[in-house]
Design a protein around this motif. Structure first.
Motif, PDB file in Angstrom:
ATOM      1  N   ARG A   1       3.602  10.173  17.446  1.00  0.00           N
ATOM      2  CA  ARG A   1       4.423  11.167  18.132  1.00  0.00           C
ATOM      3  C   ARG A   1       5.528  11.703  17.224  1.00  0.00           C
ATOM      4  N   PRO A   2       6.074  12.886  17.567  1.00  0.00           N
ATOM      5  CA  PRO A   2       7.175  13.435  16.782  1.00  0.00           C
ATOM      6  C   PRO A   2       8.309  12.424  16.620  1.00  0.00           C
ATOM      7  N   GLU A   3       8.820  12.342  15.390  1.00  0.00           N
ATOM      8  CA  GLU A   3       9.943  11.478  14.986  1.00  0.00           C
ATOM      9  C   GLU A   3       9.604   9.994  14.926  1.00  0.00           C
ATOM     10  N   GLU A   4       8.352   9.628  15.238  1.00  0.00           N
ATOM     11  CA  GLU A   4       7.920   8.259  14.988  1.00  0.00           C
ATOM     12  C   GLU A   4       7.606   8.091  13.502  1.00  0.00           C
ATOM     13  N   ARG A   5       7.790   6.874  13.012  1.00  0.00           N
ATOM     14  CA  ARG A   5       7.562   6.605  11.604  1.00  0.00           C
ATOM     15  C   ARG A   5       6.142   6.104  11.343  1.00  0.00           C
ATOM     16  N   VAL A   6       5.580   6.559  10.214  1.00  0.00           N
ATOM     17  CA  VAL A   6       4.316   6.034   9.719  1.00  0.00           C
ATOM     18  C   VAL A   6       4.572   5.541   8.302  1.00  0.00           C
ATOM     19  N   ALA A   7       4.271   4.269   8.042  1.00  0.00           N
ATOM     20  CA  ALA A   7       4.538   3.654   6.749  1.00  0.00           C
ATOM     21  C   ALA A   7       3.385   3.950   5.787  1.00  0.00           C
ATOM     22  N   LEU A   8       3.717   4.405   4.584  1.00  0.00           N
ATOM     23  CA  LEU A   8       2.717   4.721   3.572  1.00  0.00           C
ATOM     24  C   LEU A   8       2.890   3.800   2.368  1.00  0.00           C
ATOM     25  N   ALA A   9       1.857   3.030   2.046  1.00  0.00           N
ATOM     26  CA  ALA A   9       1.822   2.228   0.815  1.00  0.00           C
ATOM     27  C   ALA A   9       0.652   2.770   0.006  1.00  0.00           C
ATOM     28  N   MET A  10       0.884   3.927  -0.617  1.00  0.00           N
ATOM     29  CA  MET A  10      -0.212   4.703  -1.180  1.00  0.00           C
ATOM     30  C   MET A  10       0.044   5.081  -2.631  1.00  0.00           C
ATOM     31  N   LEU A  11      -0.996   4.970  -3.434  1.00  0.00           N
ATOM     32  CA  LEU A  11      -0.959   5.426  -4.811  1.00  0.00           C
ATOM     33  C   LEU A  11      -1.018   6.953  -4.851  1.00  0.00           C
ATOM     34  N   ASP A  12      -0.620   7.535  -5.978  1.00  0.00           N
ATOM     35  CA  ASP A  12      -0.678   8.991  -6.129  1.00  0.00           C
ATOM     36  C   ASP A  12      -2.115   9.458  -5.942  1.00  0.00           C
ATOM     37  N   SER A  13      -2.331  10.327  -4.974  1.00  0.00           N
ATOM     38  CA  SER A  13      -3.698  10.708  -4.623  1.00  0.00           C
ATOM     39  C   SER A  13      -3.655  11.859  -3.635  1.00  0.00           C
ATOM     40  N   MET A  14      -4.823  12.456  -3.411  1.00  0.00           N
ATOM     41  CA  MET A  14      -4.934  13.482  -2.386  1.00  0.00           C
ATOM     42  C   MET A  14      -4.686  12.895  -1.005  1.00  0.00           C
ATOM     43  N   GLU A  15      -5.075  11.629  -0.812  1.00  0.00           N
ATOM     44  CA  GLU A  15      -4.818  10.970   0.476  1.00  0.00           C
ATOM     45  C   GLU A  15      -3.317  10.873   0.751  1.00  0.00           C
ATOM     46  N   PHE A  16      -2.521  10.580  -0.301  1.00  0.00           N
ATOM     47  CA  PHE A  16      -1.071  10.546  -0.121  1.00  0.00           C
ATOM     48  C   PHE A  16      -0.574  11.916   0.302  1.00  0.00           C
ATOM     49  N   VAL A  17      -0.977  12.962  -0.415  1.00  0.00           N
ATOM     50  CA  VAL A  17      -0.541  14.326  -0.107  1.00  0.00           C
ATOM     51  C   VAL A  17      -0.861  14.679   1.343  1.00  0.00           C
TER      52      VAL A  17
ATOM     53  N   LEU B   1       2.185   2.434  12.731  1.00  0.00           N
ATOM     54  CA  LEU B   1       0.999   2.698  11.935  1.00  0.00           C
ATOM     55  C   LEU B   1       1.369   2.623  10.458  1.00  0.00           C
ATOM     56  N   ALA B   2       0.507   1.986   9.664  1.00  0.00           N
ATOM     57  CA  ALA B   2       0.668   1.966   8.212  1.00  0.00           C
ATOM     58  C   ALA B   2      -0.636   2.432   7.578  1.00  0.00           C
ATOM     59  N   VAL B   3      -0.513   3.237   6.528  1.00  0.00           N
ATOM     60  CA  VAL B   3      -1.677   3.687   5.761  1.00  0.00           C
ATOM     61  C   VAL B   3      -1.529   3.134   4.355  1.00  0.00           C
ATOM     62  N   VAL B   4      -2.567   2.450   3.879  1.00  0.00           N
ATOM     63  CA  VAL B   4      -2.524   1.739   2.604  1.00  0.00           C
ATOM     64  C   VAL B   4      -3.698   2.182   1.742  1.00  0.00           C
ATOM     65  N   SER B   5      -3.446   2.459   0.459  1.00  0.00           N
ATOM     66  CA  SER B   5      -4.530   2.810  -0.454  1.00  0.00           C
ATOM     67  C   SER B   5      -5.550   1.673  -0.520  1.00  0.00           C
ATOM     68  N   GLY B   6      -6.826   2.039  -0.555  1.00  0.00           N
ATOM     69  CA  GLY B   6      -7.876   1.040  -0.570  1.00  0.00           C
ATOM     70  C   GLY B   6      -7.736   0.041  -1.701  1.00  0.00           C
ATOM     71  N   ALA B   7      -7.229   0.493  -2.844  1.00  0.00           N
ATOM     72  CA  ALA B   7      -7.064  -0.392  -4.001  1.00  0.00           C
ATOM     73  C   ALA B   7      -6.010  -1.470  -3.766  1.00  0.00           C
ATOM     74  N   GLN B   8      -5.184  -1.295  -2.743  1.00  0.00           N
ATOM     75  CA  GLN B   8      -4.124  -2.256  -2.454  1.00  0.00           C
ATOM     76  C   GLN B   8      -4.465  -3.118  -1.236  1.00  0.00           C
ATOM     77  N   ALA B   9      -5.748  -3.308  -0.978  1.00  0.00           N
ATOM     78  CA  ALA B   9      -6.197  -4.019   0.220  1.00  0.00           C
ATOM     79  C   ALA B   9      -5.661  -5.444   0.306  1.00  0.00           C
ATOM     80  N   ASP B  10      -5.364  -6.055  -0.840  1.00  0.00           N
ATOM     81  CA  ASP B  10      -4.893  -7.441  -0.805  1.00  0.00           C
ATOM     82  C   ASP B  10      -3.494  -7.583  -0.223  1.00  0.00           C
ATOM     83  N   ARG B  11      -2.825  -6.464   0.064  1.00  0.00           N
ATOM     84  CA  ARG B  11      -1.498  -6.511   0.680  1.00  0.00           C
ATOM     85  C   ARG B  11      -1.553  -6.552   2.203  1.00  0.00           C
TER      86      ARG B  11
END
Length: 506
Positions: free
Chosen positions: A55-71, A107-117
């Motif tokens: 929802r608007p103004e809710e936070r989504v945590a991003l643990a993402m490497l530089d990528s199109m997915e981050f953008v 919600l958190a979105v994490v780059s696949g390469a960082q799955a061990d986190r």
């Protein structure tokens, strides 16, 4: 009534609507995306996030490497009025959990390469409803929910909550600095336009990662503001050879880096014409030693524009410029920002007298999340106390002297770690150096040097060599009482030396 402004629309949709959808927006390894492609990805992500229930103004945590997915995720969240919280994806999962829990993200979105986190992230942030990896069946289902959709831009305006960034943690636990949608445009209209003179023909490549304020501007907001091209590389940490391969292949016109990596590039065996396409290098995060500036320019023929910025101001507010560059300084105020140097009582200092740097500008954070005491001690009306000690010369150039808390009081005299480090780096055998204070046998504070030698240096007598070198260049109370020869220095992800860790190790 407010005037609508959504940063995601301004950065992406505007170019497609103006007929420039076929321009190259992103190059990431073997993939190229036009602005029309980016709009499709951002719209799909916005629709998927809304379908998930963000929802608007809710936070989504991003643990993402530089990528199109981050953008796509960062801008997709902003498009629907949600607040992306960019985190360092290289942090251990337990550290990511502290930040995600602090932000109260569901919600958190994490780059696949960082799955061990992921396991530690879930365990330490119980309010997270879901942690998505950017690969696998769950990610495909998530994206499919937004396929072909356009959630429509939420009615945000300049003052609307936009995104949160983590402070670098150079002095301890990071804080979350809140920024508005409009802050992005401010930095594009000030530093990017006035100092770099960016155009749609530019190609941007940044060694600094996108989760930090410096890299976010370099790799996303600055190029997208003018319809230019961003060159992204997810590999962390990069090597000089990898950077050279990217530069010679994709030929960026603007190259963004940090002082320690500029030193590493200069010390490498790269070809002297590696950076032939680059019209300017940019440096931030830590002061650029004059010696590194000179070595890089002599070796590669590129002038580095050194400056200082902060997470709180979103990008650089003091900088050298193409018209006025002075090695070893942070330059002059960027048009749109005001700075002043003050003493301990808040009184302005005259030229030549050091003091704490204060700054004000329209991109300043609205504050640290849930840090009321820190907000009170950091902000005074329009002014922000940076915690940096600076000296302004008669020509208006500002020279960094160190963090206020890092200054050493030796025998009644102040010692600037930056000054001593700058002298040590002048020696051909020194790649990097860091100065901290240590009590001697009489409990008197003395400077101690941690030194990374150049590759191939005989270190058996290096301490004696540097002692002799400093004798002719520094007053006695400024000279290191001992030297620690090390292979690396503790740093934040943006290259800032974590002196508190050196003090603890000593």
């Amino acid at each position: 009534m407010h005037e609508s402004f959504n940063a995601a629309v301004w950065l992406v949709d505007r170019h497609v609507d103006d007929g420039n959808g076929d321009r190259t927006a992103v190059i990431c390894q073997d993939r190229t995306y036009t602005y029309a492609d980016v709009r499709t990805e951002v719209h799909r992500m916005a629709a998927a996030l809304r379908a998930w229930g963000l929802r608007p103004e809710e936070r989504v945590a991003l643990a993402m490497l530089d990528s199109m997915e981050f953008v796509a995720t960062f801008l997709g969240a902003m498009r629907i009025g949600a607040v992306p919280v960019a985190m360092n994806p290289l942090l251990p999962g337990r550290d990511l959990a502290v930040i995600a829990a602090d932000a109260r993200a569901r919600l958190a979105v994490v780059s696949g390469a960082q799955a061990d986190r992921v396991d530690d992230l879930r365990a330490g942030a119980p309010e997270l409803t879901e942690v998505l990896l950017t690969d696998g069946a769950a990610w495909e289902r998530f994206q499919a929910a937004g396929e072909g959709g356009d959630a429509g831009a939420y009615d945000t305006w300049f003052e609307s909550p936009g995104f949160w960034l983590c402070t670098s943690g150079s002095t301890g636990q990071p804080k979350l600095a809140a920024h508005r949608h409009g802050d992005i445009k401010v930095t594009c209209d000030t530093y990017a336009a006035n100092i770099l003179g960016t155009t749609s023909e530019d190609r941007f490549f940044s060694v600094g990662p996108m989760f930090h304020a410096y890299g976010l501007g370099n790799s996303l907001t600055f190029p997208f503001a003018v319809g230019a091209t961003a060159i992204l590389e997810p590999t962390r940490p990069p090597t000089p050879q990898l950077v050279a391969d990217i530069v010679t292949t994709h030929r960026p016109t603007l190259f963004f880096c940090i002082p320690t990596f500029y030193a590493a590039l200069t010390a490498s065996d790269l070809a002297d014409d590696t950076f032939a396409s680059v019209r300017y290098g940019v440096s931030a995060a830590e002061p650029l030693p004059a010696e590194t500036f000179d070595r890089f320019k002599e070796r590669f023929g590129v002038t580095i524009l050194d400056g200082i910025g902060s997470t709180e101001l979103l990008h650089i507010y003091l900088s050298n410029s193409p018209a006025a560059t002075r090695a070893g300084t942070s330059g002059v105020p960027v048009p749109g920002y005001d700075v002043q140097v003050v003493d301990e009582d808040g009184n302005p200092q005259p030229a030549g007298e050091p003091g704490q740097l204060l700054v004000k500008g329209d991109s300043v954070t609205t504050g640290y999340w849930c840090r009321s005491d820190t907000n009170k001690s950091t902000f005074a009306g329009e002014w922000m106390r940076t915690g940096d000690l600076y000296n302004r010369d008669e020509d208006g150039f500002y020279t960094y002297m160190g963090r206020v808390d890092d200054m050493l009081r030796v025998g009644g005299e102040w010692v600037s770690p930056a000054e001593v480090e700058g002298v040590l780096i002048e020696h051909d055998a020194v790649l990097e150096a860091a100065i901290v204070g240590e009590r001697d046998e009489q409990a008197i504070l003395r400077p101690v040097a941690y030194v990374i030698p150049m590759e191939g240096t005989d270190t058996s007598a290096l301490a004696n060599t540097l002692t002799d070198f400093c004798r002719d260049r520094l007053a006695g109370f400024k000279r290191p009482r001992r030297y620690e020869i090390v292979s690396d220095l503790p740093k934040t992800a943006t290259g800032k030396i974590q002196r508190f860790k050196l003090r603890q190790s000593g």
